[in-house]
Every structure is written in C-alpha cells, then in structure tokens.
Design a protein around this motif. Sequence first.
Motif: not given
Lengths: 178, 130
Positions: B4-14
Amino acid sequence: MGLFSKTEPGPAPQGGSQRTGSESGFFGAKLGVKGKISGGGNLIVMGRLEGECDLNGDLVLAPSAAATGEIKAVTITVSGNVTGNLAARERVHLEKTAVVNGRIATPRLSMVDGADFNGEVEMKKPPEGPSAPEPSADVSGRIAPPRLSMVDGADFNGEVEMKKPPEGPSAPKPSGKK
Amino acid sequence: MVKEAASGTTSLVSRQIVVEGEISGEENLHVDGRVKGSIRLAGDLFVGANGVVEAEVEARNIVIQGVLTGKVLARVQLEVQTAGCFNGESTAGSYEIRDGAVFEGISKMLNRSRRPGKLQPIVSPPETQK
C-alpha cells in the motif's frame, strides 16, 4: 477476448449535474492518458489527456489539466488547458484559469472573466428545454475582445478571438497573427 | 508493507469508466473500471474487485483483486488476492498468490541473484567480542 466488447447498460440518471448515484473517477496531476475514455460516471482530470473522451457524466478539467482532442460529456467544467473540441449535452463552464482553443458545442455556456477562449461556439438548444432559462442575451457573430465573461443563460453563436493586451502580466506569447 | 504505497496520489478509473489506450504517470492507479492498452506507473497498480485490465503493465507493485490479462512487470511484487485472476506473462521481484487466486501463465523472477540453493544460515554468526 470479449472482455471489452459488451457495453455497460448503465442507466444514467437524467437531469441536473448532481448524479449522486455515480462515483467519480480521478486522474491525478502526474498521470497521462492517451487514447479513448468512455463510459459513465463523473471524472476529474488533473493531468494530461490526449485523444477522445466520451463520458456519460460530468467532466472536470482541473487547473493543472491539459487536454487535447475531442471531449464530450454531460457537463464540462474547465479550469485547465484544452486544445480541441468540447461538446456538452447540458452545459460548459469555463473558469477563470481556463485556456481553451477550439470549438464549443453546448446548449448552455458560462464563462468567468479571465478565462481565455479562442474558437467557435455553437449553442444548440435542446428540442424542449423546460429547465433552460430564456436567454437574457442572444448574440450571433464574431467577437474579439481581450476579456470576455458570459453568464449562464446567455446565448451566443459564433467565433471568439481573445487578444491579450501586450503588457498583460499573464499574457501568453502572442500568436503570429497580429 | 510496501504494497500500500503511502506516498503519492492514487488515481482512480471508477467502475463505469473505460479507458482504451495508454496510461502513464508517476502515481498509483486503482482500476475499478476497464482498461485496455498499456499502463506504465512509477507507483503501484491496484486492480479492484470490479476492475478488468487487459494491458501491458509496468508498475512497482501490482495487486490484483479483479482480472488482469497481459504481459506485466512488477518491479517489486505481484500479488494476486483471493478473488483475483491473472492470465498472461509476468515478471516480478516477488510473488504473493493467495489461496483461491487464479494465476495462469508464465512467471519469471526479476532478481536473478536470488536463486534457490543460496540459503541464508539460520543461525546468526557469533558476535565479535570487543
């Protein structure tokens, strides 16, 4: 593989931009997408978008977004850069930081002072629009101001060319056309 | 865990979104919708339970709860969770395949120096006296 051949039935809720049932997708500032985006739901784009986007939902292009290509959605809100065509089924809104070069086709358009738009507007009213207010202004033709704002409800069909004043602090590099 | 990468944003393809083409970037990506094409990330790819990915993938960690088909490279780890399904050719630094997961295809290890046979001693060497 037939994984992608079937289309989602996706009964898209109609009316208003508040599609509470659908979740929002999010493309961060450091993500680039090249190709075709389709489907339902809302989408917030903060990064690069290149290609075609046909969304059955609301699209938001954040200030950091840079999009090129054909963009279609139910509503489109632009705060970033767009080079290409915007087509909305309900409305297009350009925020102060928006820079749009291209063609806008929408039944309703609003634009905040400071937005930079060069291109053509075609406002097609839906066959029967009970929610659409009577246009408070109705302009057809070509306008070339340095600044332009436009309130939702105004009706404009034609071309816009925005020439920034030479000493404008935020003035982008002037194009070759003088 | 690094997964679970704690750093950076997570983009979402919903869930209702379909992307056909190339996705690339510096961040993590969570796919609940469909992606066909290629995905290249500095961060992690997470294919959610509803996600269907048919792509050539390169990411740091790849975690599959949904379906992933294609040729993938996980620079750190490929994890197929219980309901997940992987089909294709994978290269990864390490693998975690849970009970009930489907893994069909070829797997290769990224780090060739970690060969079987080079076992570490179980007993740690005696401490040096001062």
